[in-house]
Motif scaffolding. Structure first.
Motif, PDB file in Angstrom:
ATOM      1  N   ALA A 169       0.847  -1.206   0.000  1.00 22.37           N
ATOM      2  CA  ALA A 169       0.000   0.000   0.000  1.00 22.37           C
ATOM      3  C   ALA A 169       0.878   1.250   0.000  1.00 22.37           C
ATOM      4  O   ALA A 169       1.866   1.329   0.719  1.00 22.37           O
ATOM      5  CB  ALA A 169      -0.916   0.011   1.215  1.00 22.37           C
ATOM      6  N   ASP A 180      -6.974  -1.944   5.698  1.00 27.51           N
ATOM      7  CA  ASP A 180      -7.681  -2.656   4.641  1.00 27.51           C
ATOM      8  C   ASP A 180      -8.586  -3.735   5.233  1.00 27.51           C
ATOM      9  O   ASP A 180      -9.176  -4.525   4.525  1.00 27.51           O
ATOM     10  CB  ASP A 180      -6.703  -3.266   3.629  1.00 27.51           C
ATOM     11  N   ALA A 205     -12.340   2.853   5.255  1.00 30.58           N
ATOM     12  CA  ALA A 205     -10.978   2.331   5.198  1.00 30.58           C
ATOM     13  C   ALA A 205     -10.139   2.800   6.381  1.00 30.58           C
ATOM     14  O   ALA A 205      -8.922   2.891   6.302  1.00 30.58           O
ATOM     15  CB  ALA A 205     -10.315   2.737   3.885  1.00 30.58           C
TER      16      ALA A 205
END
Length: 166
Positions: A76, A101, A147
């Motif tokens: 990420a 996530d 998120a």
């Protein structure tokens, strides 16, 4: 030395300890490439033990940083932490959120279940936070919001009922 002066010295020492702990945490976050945003409106005098505030903040930020590091390791590009502290009525409101996530939180009878492999040695941070919130007649909550993982803590600044129990 008068009691008032002793209290003032203890308060200054507590702020110095808290400041040093925060500087060390922030340096580590920067080194790990984790963005950290904060909005702090902390009253100059708090009725809480400095060790308790340090324990809450260090657990919140350490947990958030671990999740951001995990995201970075998994590729990420964006992982960040936001800390907001301000008074709300007679409470000190603390919110720490971080990118995640994860789509669900697992809970057990003690609170949140750790996501670490060696669960016997981990998973105490949120329990410590919850216990300290209770000590100061407050509450803690941990949840997902899109998120983001969000940890919220409220500590009663007006109550002294349970402060000497621990």
């Amino acid at each position: 030395m008068q009691v008032r002066e002793q209290c003032a010295q203890r308060e200054r020492r507590g702020r110095v300890v808290a400041r040093k702990a925060c500087k060390a945490l922030l340096a580590k976050l920067r080194a790990d490439g984790i963005a950290f945003r904060h909005q702090l409106a902390v009253p100059p005098v708090l009725p809480f033990r400095s060790e308790d505030i340090c324990a809450i903040l260090s657990n919140l930020i350490d947990n958030a940083a671990e999740e951001c590091r995990r995201l970075h390791e998994n590729g990420a590009a964006d992982a960040n932490i936001t800390l907001d502290i301000h008074p709300h009525q007679s409470y000190l409101f603390i919110q720490c959120s971080n990118t995640t996530d994860r789509t669900a939180l697992e809970r057990n009878k003690r609170g949140l279940r750790t996501t670490k492999r060696d669960a016997a040695l981990h998973g105490y941070g949120t329990q410590i936070i919850a216990k300290l919130a209770e000590k100061y007649n407050g509450v803690s909550d941990f949840h997902l919001d899109g998120a983001c993982f969000v940890a919220q803590v409220m500590l009663d600044m007006a109550s002294e009922e349970k402060q000497n129990e621990n």
